[in-house]
Scaffold this motif. Structure first.
Motif, PDB file in Angstrom:
ATOM      1  N   GLU A 127      23.053  14.731  47.564  1.00  0.00           N
ATOM      2  CA  GLU A 127      23.922  14.239  46.487  1.00  0.00           C
ATOM      3  C   GLU A 127      25.227  15.037  46.519  1.00  0.00           C
ATOM      4  O   GLU A 127      25.352  16.094  45.892  1.00  0.00           O
ATOM      5  N   ARG A 167      28.016  14.690  45.171  1.00  0.00           N
ATOM      6  CA  ARG A 167      28.737  14.892  43.917  1.00  0.00           C
ATOM      7  C   ARG A 167      28.247  16.141  43.185  1.00  0.00           C
ATOM      8  O   ARG A 167      29.029  16.824  42.521  1.00  0.00           O
ATOM      9  N   ASP A 199      29.781  19.067  45.025  1.00  0.00           N
ATOM     10  CA  ASP A 199      31.195  19.177  44.647  1.00  0.00           C
ATOM     11  C   ASP A 199      31.355  19.802  43.265  1.00  0.00           C
ATOM     12  O   ASP A 199      32.254  20.621  43.040  1.00  0.00           O
ATOM     13  N   ALA A 200      30.483  19.410  42.328  1.00  0.00           N
ATOM     14  CA  ALA A 200      30.571  19.957  40.972  1.00  0.00           C
ATOM     15  C   ALA A 200      30.269  21.453  40.966  1.00  0.00           C
ATOM     16  O   ALA A 200      30.898  22.225  40.221  1.00  0.00           O
ATOM     17  N   GLN A 215      33.320  23.143  42.292  1.00  0.00           N
ATOM     18  CA  GLN A 215      34.406  23.059  41.328  1.00  0.00           C
ATOM     19  C   GLN A 215      34.195  24.026  40.166  1.00  0.00           C
ATOM     20  O   GLN A 215      35.149  24.585  39.626  1.00  0.00           O
TER      21      GLN A 215
END
Length: 487
Positions: free
Chosen positions: A30, A32, A35-36, A39
């Motif tokens: 996953e 995303r 990436d989170a 971040q």
């Protein structure tokens, strides 16, 4: 205060390789989420984090949570599990408890609670079990509640429901779990609160004693989440003993100052309280979780936290607690804890010198509570305006708060996180300047009827941008996890 005494030390190359590999594996499933995660590190590196309940755990603590212990069920305690195959969980739980006992000088430690609220619930139910349930069983000649007759069980249920708790009020700096009525603690007990002196904002021990004599609680709760001064726990124990109460101290916020020997003697809760609860993060710099310290007479009752209150313990988090407690036992942690307290005083002095009004006029611990009504703002407006400028705080009620618990009249500031980055007196004085600049440049927005909004606000043009640039300059000199590179 030098960075060597405050920041985490770790092998940057090894940590970078570990996190890059982890994110690659996560991203294959996953992206995303990967990436989170990346971040979040970027965002935390780029903000002045002044939330008193947050900190930065070491890479060792963080990496300890991402392993196969997460797959284990381990109800029970070390050596007495309801599941087979828990020998390695026994090892890490025993290590975490051992480190906690040695770190705080406590005779007994229980490291299973998932959070500070869970730790408090374990403590409260342990008091009920030891002081209400056990005498009822003895009187009935029973060994277990299942052995009671229906009539005896009904009598015990009524007795449990009739017990009283006295804790610090929310607006005076107490916590939701200290008997606040919407919280489960306020539903478990008949509840009453003690506050602070209206003139000084300080605890008035004579007033606490008078309230305790009148109310006669089973449980007297001490500790705080937004009280910027030390508490005399010897005095609180005297009050508890006088009225026959069990003293439970919630040290979740200031556990790091106790571990680092900044708070000693009458201001160290461990020698004075029957039970001490805490979180393992905040000023202690560990993983998100809780733990309980207790005197021997309450050890058996606390040990039944699972299944009395808790579900299955989280072995991967208990392993991380063991690592964090081991870190806090190192000599350099005392330097960090002292820096936290020194920096809080420096921040308070910088704010006061620039015209900010502080609850109690200063601080003796790790936090500062600013009454922002002097700037014509609510706490919500101040929190939001500061966030726009790259300064992360949280709104907080002040004593006798006219704006209530949602909008509030204050903001709470804490020094543990930025001290972990190596900030010292100069950086915190500059931070105080930036905070006052933003608040001074913020005004409430007008409502449709011409009044002043409690939530919306206007910041003078250019102030947020200038503040973010100044904050970035401070942060660049003290990078978060220096040497950790995800690129």
């Amino acid at each position: 205060m030098t960075a060597a005494r405050t920041t985490h030390s770790f092998d940057g190359a090894a940590a970078s390789a570990a996190y890059r590999s982890a994110l690659e594996v996560i991203g294959a499933v996953e992206p995303r989420v990967a990436d989170a995660i990346g971040q979040e590190l970027t965002d935390q590196r780029g903000s002045l984090k002044l939330i008193a309940s947050e900190n930065y755990a070491s890479p060792a603590v963080l990496l300890t949570m991402g392993n196969w212990f997460s797959d284990k069920y381990a109800e029970g305690t070390a050596g007495h599990r309801f599941y087979a195959g828990c020998q390695n969980v026994d090892t890490v739980e025993a290590l975490a408890a051992e480190h906690a006992r040695e770190l705080f000088g406590a005779p007994y430690a229980y490291v299973q609670p998932h959070s500070g609220i869970d730790a408090n619930l374990v403590a409260f139910w342990a008091v009920l079990a030891q002081r209400v349930e056990l005498p009822a069983l003895q009187q009935a000649g029973a060994r277990h509640v299942n052995d009671l007759t229906d009539a005896d069980w009904a009598t015990l249920r009524r007795a449990l429901g009739d017990q009283r708790m006295l804790g610090m009020s929310l607006d005076a700096g107490g916590h939701l779990t200290h008997g606040f009525r919407p919280n489960i603690s306020g539903k478990m007990f008949e509840q009453s609160s003690y506050g602070t002196d209206p003139a000084t904002g300080l605890l008035d021990y004579a007033a606490v004693r008078a309230r305790a004599r009148e109310f006669r609680p089973l449980v007297l709760v001490a500790g705080y989440s937004a009280y910027p001064r030390r508490v005399d726990f010897a005095a609180m124990r005297e009050i508890a003993d006088e009225v026959g109460a069990t003293l439970v101290v919630d040290m979740a916020h200031f556990a790091g100052l106790v571990a680092g020997k900044v708070l000693t003697g009458d201001f160290d809760p461990v020698p004075h309280a029957h039970i001490v609860t805490s979180t393992s993060h905040k000023s202690l710099r560990g993983p998100r979780g809780g733990f309980v310290l207790a005197q021997p007479e309450f050890a058996d009752a606390v040990d039944r936290g699972c299944p009395m209150v808790l579900g299955g313990p989280l072995p991967h988090v208990m392993a991380a607690k063991a690592v964090a407690f081991a870190e806090a036992r190192r000599p350099e942690f005392a330097g960090y804890a002292q820096a936290v307290a020194d920096n809080a005083q420096g921040l308070a002095e910088g704010l006061t010198r620039r015209g900010a009004r502080l609850v109690t006029g200063g601080t003796d611990n790790h936090l500062v509570l600013v009454d922002v009504t002097g700037f014509g703002l609510t706490g919500r407006q101040a929190e939001s305006a500061l966030l726009d400028a790259g300064i992360v705080t949280n709104r907080n009620a002040v004593p006798a708060d006219a704006n209530g618990a949602w909008y509030t009249s204050g903001i709470r500031l804490g020094t543990p996180a930025l001290t972990s980055r190596g900030f010292g007196s100069g950086e915190f004085d500059r931070t105080a300047e930036l905070i006052v600049d933003v608040l001074s440049a913020t005004t409430p927005a007008a409502t449709r009827d011409g009044g002043a909004s409690q939530a919306k606000y206007v910041v003078a043009e250019g102030v947020a941008e200038r503040t973010r640039a100044a904050a970035a300059e401070l942060l660049a000199a003290h990078p978060l996890y220096p040497g950790l590179d995800l690129a």
